[in-house]
Design a protein around this motif. Sequence first.
Motif, PDB file in Angstrom:
ATOM      1  N   CYS A   7       0.613  -1.125   0.255  1.00 19.73           N
ATOM      2  CA  CYS A   7       0.162  -0.092   0.109  1.00 19.73           C
ATOM      3  C   CYS A   7       1.249   1.791  -0.286  1.00 19.73           C
ATOM      4  O   CYS A   7       1.828   1.434   0.767  1.00 19.73           O
ATOM      5  CB  CYS A   7      -0.659  -0.095   0.804  1.00 19.73           C
ATOM      6  SG  CYS A   7      -2.009   1.370   0.984  1.00 19.73           S
ATOM      7  N   CYS A  10      -0.146   4.271   3.901  1.00 15.62           N
ATOM      8  CA  CYS A  10       0.287   2.913   4.751  1.00 15.62           C
ATOM      9  C   CYS A  10       1.451   2.136   5.320  1.00 15.62           C
ATOM     10  O   CYS A  10       1.957   1.231   6.440  1.00 15.62           O
ATOM     11  CB  CYS A  10      -1.350   2.910   5.920  1.00 15.62           C
ATOM     12  SG  CYS A  10      -1.874   0.983   4.717  1.00 15.62           S
ATOM     13  N   CYS A  54      -4.496  -0.898   0.049  1.00 16.38           N
ATOM     14  CA  CYS A  54      -5.500  -1.349   0.458  1.00 16.38           C
ATOM     15  C   CYS A  54      -6.637  -0.480   0.923  1.00 16.38           C
ATOM     16  O   CYS A  54      -6.614  -0.177   1.031  1.00 16.38           O
ATOM     17  CB  CYS A  54      -4.549  -1.700   1.841  1.00 16.38           C
ATOM     18  SG  CYS A  54      -4.278  -0.249   3.541  1.00 16.38           S
TER      19      CYS A  54
HETATM   20 ZN   LIG Z   1      -3.371   1.121   2.833  1.00 20.11          ZN
END
Ligand SMILES: [Zn+2]
Length: 75
Positions: A7, A10, A54
């Motif tokens: 991702c 994050c 994500c």
């Molecule tokens: Zn993420």
Amino acid sequence: MAIRYHCRHCETEVGRLPFGSAEEVRTLHRLADGEAVDFITEEEDGEVTVQCICEHCQQSLDRFPDYYALQKWLQ
Ligand SMILES: [Zn+2]
């Protein structure tokens, strides 16, 4: 060689394929979404990292599109 889906917001590892090459990933993404091709990087050890998003970040993005647009500029 392995392919790692990561991702870009994050840093969470979204998934991993134990096989494949950067060229195969590019072909797949070109068919699905041409824009994603820019987020593929080949590591020195031959592993391929695909920057994606994500589920959690996708939900936040849907809710706060302005925040993510800003964060993208700052990086
Ligand atoms: Zn993420």
